[in-house]
Design a protein around this motif. Structure first.
Motif, short mmCIF file in Angstrom:
data_model
loop_
_atom_site.label_atom_id
_atom_site.label_comp_id
_atom_site.label_asym_id
_atom_site.label_seq_id
_atom_site.Cartn_x
_atom_site.Cartn_y
_atom_site.Cartn_z
N ASP A 30 12.32 20.71 47.89
CA ASP A 30 13.60 20.31 47.76
C ASP A 30 14.49 21.21 46.67
N TYR A 31 13.96 21.62 45.71
CA TYR A 31 14.77 22.40 44.81
C TYR A 31 15.12 23.58 45.42
N ASP A 33 15.63 24.15 48.67
CA ASP A 33 16.52 23.84 49.66
C ASP A 33 18.01 23.67 49.00
N TYR A 34 18.06 22.95 47.77
CA TYR A 34 19.20 22.81 47.07
C TYR A 34 19.63 24.47 46.57
N ASP A 37 20.93 26.40 49.48
CA ASP A 37 22.63 25.51 50.21
C ASP A 37 23.48 26.04 49.15
N HIS A 38 23.27 26.46 47.85
CA HIS A 38 24.47 27.08 47.00
C HIS A 38 24.55 28.51 46.89
N HIS A 72 12.52 20.56 55.17
CA HIS A 72 13.00 21.69 54.50
C HIS A 72 13.36 22.73 55.35
#
Length: 110
Positions: A30-31, A33-34, A37-38, A72
């Motif tokens: 999840d991290y 992915d974050y 995303d940025h 993911h």
């Protein structure tokens, strides 16, 4: 847990420990992915040692079938890019005694 118990101690792995490891792996995915995303890479605008180290660790977990890629997609696309690099391909062809990777392990598009 899975490698140590199976290869060193010749015992079955503890399912409770494996479930907890999967839960924690999902938090890390999840991290990632974050982050993706940025930005383009884990630590910024260019590939760095952070990306190489993370891809190598993910490769080990993927080899063991310990990653649930559902949900993911960003991390999966990022990892697929590493799997397609000529410098990463030899890693994907290595095998361990006793433990066979999942069928998708060597495939770039899985």
């Amino acid at each position: 847990e899975r490698m140590h118990k199976r290869l060193v101690r010749r015992e079955p792995p503890d399912a409770k420990v494996l479930r907890e490891a999967m839960r924690r792996a999902n938090v890390h995915l999840d991290y990632i992915d974050y982050l993706i995303d940025h930005r383009s890479w884990l630590a910024g605008a260019t590939m760095s040692l952070a990306d190489l180290a993370a891809a190598a660790q993910i490769s080990v977990a993927d080899y063991l079938g310990a990653i649930d890629w559902a949900g993911h997609e960003q991390t999966k696309a990022w990892y697929q890019m590493f799997k397609s690099r000529p410098s990463f391909r030899p890693l994907l062809s290595e095998r361990m005694e006793v433990i066979t990777p999942p069928a998708h392990y060597e495939k770039v598009d899985f």
